[in-house]
Design a protein around this motif. Structure first.
Motif, short mmCIF file in Angstrom:
data_model
loop_
_atom_site.label_atom_id
_atom_site.label_comp_id
_atom_site.label_asym_id
_atom_site.label_seq_id
_atom_site.Cartn_x
_atom_site.Cartn_y
_atom_site.Cartn_z
N GLU A 11 0.92 -1.17 0.13
CA GLU A 11 -0.15 -0.05 0.07
C GLU A 11 0.92 1.36 0.06
O GLU A 11 0.73 2.20 0.84
N THR A 12 1.96 1.43 -0.77
CA THR A 12 2.62 2.41 -0.96
C THR A 12 2.65 2.91 -2.56
O THR A 12 1.77 2.20 -3.07
N LYS A 13 3.28 3.89 -2.74
CA LYS A 13 3.34 4.56 -4.01
C LYS A 13 4.44 4.71 -4.78
O LYS A 13 5.66 5.01 -4.30
N ILE A 14 4.44 4.38 -6.02
CA ILE A 14 5.80 4.41 -6.80
C ILE A 14 5.36 5.55 -7.94
O ILE A 14 4.32 5.30 -8.58
N GLU A 15 6.43 6.51 -8.11
CA GLU A 15 6.33 7.45 -9.25
C GLU A 15 7.04 7.51 -10.16
O GLU A 15 8.13 7.59 -9.96
N VAL A 16 6.92 7.45 -11.48
CA VAL A 16 7.81 7.47 -12.42
C VAL A 16 7.64 9.01 -13.28
O VAL A 16 6.49 9.32 -13.71
N THR A 17 8.63 9.80 -13.03
CA THR A 17 8.45 11.18 -13.86
C THR A 17 9.37 11.48 -14.83
O THR A 17 10.61 10.68 -14.91
N ASP B 147 16.89 21.77 -19.91
CA ASP B 147 18.07 22.18 -21.01
C ASP B 147 17.89 21.30 -22.25
O ASP B 147 17.06 21.19 -22.80
N HIS B 148 19.01 20.57 -22.44
CA HIS B 148 19.26 19.81 -23.61
C HIS B 148 19.16 18.31 -23.15
O HIS B 148 19.57 17.35 -23.73
N ARG B 149 18.59 18.39 -21.83
CA ARG B 149 18.42 16.83 -21.30
C ARG B 149 17.35 16.61 -20.81
O ARG B 149 16.33 17.31 -20.68
N VAL B 150 17.03 14.94 -20.69
CA VAL B 150 15.80 14.52 -20.11
C VAL B 150 16.03 14.01 -18.54
O VAL B 150 17.00 13.38 -18.39
N MET B 151 15.11 14.28 -17.65
CA MET B 151 15.41 13.97 -16.26
C MET B 151 14.08 12.87 -15.89
O MET B 151 13.08 13.18 -15.94
N ILE B 152 14.64 11.62 -15.70
CA ILE B 152 13.65 10.82 -15.46
C ILE B 152 13.80 10.28 -13.74
O ILE B 152 14.98 10.13 -13.70
N GLY B 153 12.90 10.36 -13.34
CA GLY B 153 12.84 9.76 -11.91
C GLY B 153 12.11 8.90 -11.51
O GLY B 153 10.99 8.59 -12.04
N VAL B 154 12.56 7.95 -10.54
CA VAL B 154 11.63 6.83 -10.27
C VAL B 154 11.75 6.74 -8.65
O VAL B 154 12.94 6.63 -8.00
N SER B 155 10.62 7.14 -8.04
CA SER B 155 10.83 7.43 -6.48
C SER B 155 9.64 6.30 -6.03
O SER B 155 8.61 5.73 -6.51
N ASP B 156 10.24 5.63 -4.73
CA ASP B 156 9.41 4.91 -4.03
C ASP B 156 9.05 5.13 -2.53
O ASP B 156 10.02 5.98 -2.12
N GLN B 157 8.32 4.78 -1.90
CA GLN B 157 8.22 4.95 -0.11
C GLN B 157 8.56 3.72 0.46
O GLN B 157 8.18 3.22 1.51
N GLY B 158 9.78 3.08 -0.15
CA GLY B 158 10.10 1.68 0.56
C GLY B 158 11.01 1.83 1.59
O GLY B 158 11.28 2.78 2.13
N ILE B 159 11.92 0.58 1.56
CA ILE B 159 12.53 0.33 2.78
C ILE B 159 14.03 1.43 2.97
O ILE B 159 14.36 1.63 3.88
N GLY B 160 14.24 2.13 1.58
CA GLY B 160 15.46 2.87 1.77
C GLY B 160 16.79 2.13 1.69
O GLY B 160 16.87 0.99 1.67
N ILE B 161 17.81 2.90 1.33
CA ILE B 161 19.29 2.23 1.23
C ILE B 161 20.03 2.92 2.33
O ILE B 161 20.16 4.31 2.31
N LYS B 162 21.07 2.15 3.05
CA LYS B 162 21.93 2.66 4.19
C LYS B 162 22.99 3.68 3.15
O LYS B 162 23.45 3.07 2.13
N PHE C 265 15.61 7.41 -7.78
CA PHE C 265 16.76 7.40 -8.66
C PHE C 265 16.44 8.15 -9.64
O PHE C 265 15.35 8.40 -10.23
N THR C 266 17.51 9.07 -10.04
CA THR C 266 17.17 10.26 -11.03
C THR C 266 18.22 9.88 -12.18
O THR C 266 19.57 9.72 -12.03
N ILE C 267 17.76 9.88 -13.39
CA ILE C 267 18.46 9.68 -14.44
C ILE C 267 18.65 10.91 -15.52
O ILE C 267 17.50 11.30 -15.59
N LEU C 268 19.86 11.28 -15.93
CA LEU C 268 19.69 12.36 -16.76
C LEU C 268 20.16 11.80 -18.09
O LEU C 268 21.57 11.23 -18.28
N LEU C 269 19.66 11.98 -19.14
CA LEU C 269 19.97 11.62 -20.48
C LEU C 269 20.07 12.67 -21.42
O LEU C 269 19.38 13.59 -21.37
N PRO C 270 20.98 12.76 -22.47
CA PRO C 270 21.04 13.96 -23.55
C PRO C 270 19.86 13.87 -24.38
O PRO C 270 19.51 12.58 -24.58
N LEU C 271 19.17 14.86 -24.80
CA LEU C 271 18.35 14.94 -25.79
C LEU C 271 18.57 14.01 -27.16
O LEU C 271 17.65 13.54 -27.67
#
Ligand code: ADP
Length: 333
Positions: free
Chosen positions: A246-252, A257-272, A326-332
């Motif tokens: 019952e959590t949420k995952i979002e892909v944005t 500028d000349h790049r594309v920013m892709i984000g994948v966020s969750d409300q999970g256990i997290g990483i140390k 997680f954030t990904i930056l890719l050139p257009l």
């Protein structure tokens, strides 16, 4: 292994340097000797012009003593030998140092490859052993009925599928990290790619009552759609694996500028923090990841490789118990 190679390489460096040095020493010696002989002959002529009677003149000056010529040549020879010896020692030291520097990246690459092979063999061995044991035990069971045999085959098939996925991933990673040949670049529609990933993984998310949302604008970029899909499947699949119910995952996805920013966020256990530096390494799995079920620790290594092939970057921000982005930056282009 590398000490031998280093010594050999030093030997080759030395051979080249010393061949050139000795060649020049001979050249210098012959040029100087010639000059001395010519100078001496000129002096003899001049002396004869002023009345001297060489070669038996008892009063001739010491400068015209032929002995002096031999001494000068001997001195030149000795000095050249000393200089050559000095060059030999200096080249041997510098050559050994340079050989070490030349071989270092190769040595790092080979130990990395060896580690990869060892880890891969280990990962392959465990499921194969399990598969074999299960088959042997059940084959020995004389009371095995049809239903049990069918269940066994189903289990085995699942294991084989996992093994196949593992070998596919291994093959993908085994190709050189800068191997861009495999890319099939075209105009990729990001919205379409993300929607296909969401559709594919929604049944998995539903099992945990996780909401999967896509907030991607109309963006086209020059990329390999299949690889982009694979990248997002890895990230969204991980987000599902490492999130509670019952959590949420979002892909944005948006343009910057000349790049594309892709984000994948969750409300999970997290990483140390101590794990974050390693999660993109091949075969690395954080201890907490076992809660997320099976995995070989190859997903993020593949994700990083795909991003790298596209000339982009991937970063991660995480809070323990809060979630991960997680954030990904890719050139257009
Ligand atoms: P796998 O998921 O097969 O273990 P990955 O390479 O995909 O391997 O991920 C490496 C490790 O990174 C995982 O074992 C897990 O510890 C951590 N990780 C990856 N994604 C997430 C996430 N969204 N939330 C929490 N931990 C994650």
């Amino acid at each position: 292994m590398f000490t031998g190679a280093r010594i050999k390489l030093t030997g080759w460096y030395l051979l080249i340097i010393m061949t050139i040095t000795v060649f020049f020493s001979f050249a210098i010696f012959f040029i100087l000797s010639g000059e001395i002989d010519r100078g001496y002959t000129r002096l003899e002529h001049r002396y004869e012009q002023v009345g001297g009677t060489l070669p038996d003149d008892p009063n001739r000056p010491t400068l015209l003593d032929p002995q002096i010529l031999d001494t000068a040549k001997d001195n030149i020879r000795t000095n050249l030998i000393y200089i050559d010896l000095l060059i030999f020692v200096a080249s041997a030291t510098a050559g050994y140092f340079l050989a070490g520097r030349t071989l270092k990246p190769i040595s790092v690459m080979i130990s990395e490859e060896n580690r990869f092979i060892t880890d891969a063999s280990h990962e392959l061995r465990t499921p194969i052993t399990a598969l074999r044991t299960s088959l042997e035990v059940n084959l020995r069971d004389k009371n095995l009925d049809f239903k049990e045999a069918r269940n066994l085959l189903q289990d085995n098939l699942h294991e084989v599928e996992q093994l196949q996925a593992l070998t596919d991933n291994l093959l993908l990673l085994a190709k050189g990290s800068n191997d861009n040949d495999a890319l099939n670049v075209g105009q990729a529609d990001l919205k379409e790619v993300v929607e296909s990933v969401v559709t594919k993984l929604t049944p998995l998310a539903r099992k945990k009552k996780i909401t999967l949302e896509s907030k991607v604008g109309e963006i086209t970029l020059k990329a390999d759609s299949d690889k982009l899909t694979r990248l997002l499947v890895i990230l969204v699949d991980n987000a599902i694996k490492y999130s509670s119910k019952e959590t949420k995952i979002e892909v944005t996805g948006k343009k910057t500028d000349h790049r594309v920013m892709i984000g994948v966020s969750d409300q999970g256990i997290g990483i140390k923090d101590s794990d974050i530096v390693h999660i993109f390494d091949r075969f690395y799995r954080a201890d907490s990841s076992h809660a997320g079920g099976t995995g070989y620790g190859l997903g993020l290594a593949i994700a990083k490789k795909i991003v790298g092939q596209h000339g982009g970057t991937i970063t991660v921000k995480s809070g323990l118990g809060k979630g991960t982005t997680f954030t990904i930056l890719l050139p257009l282009t």
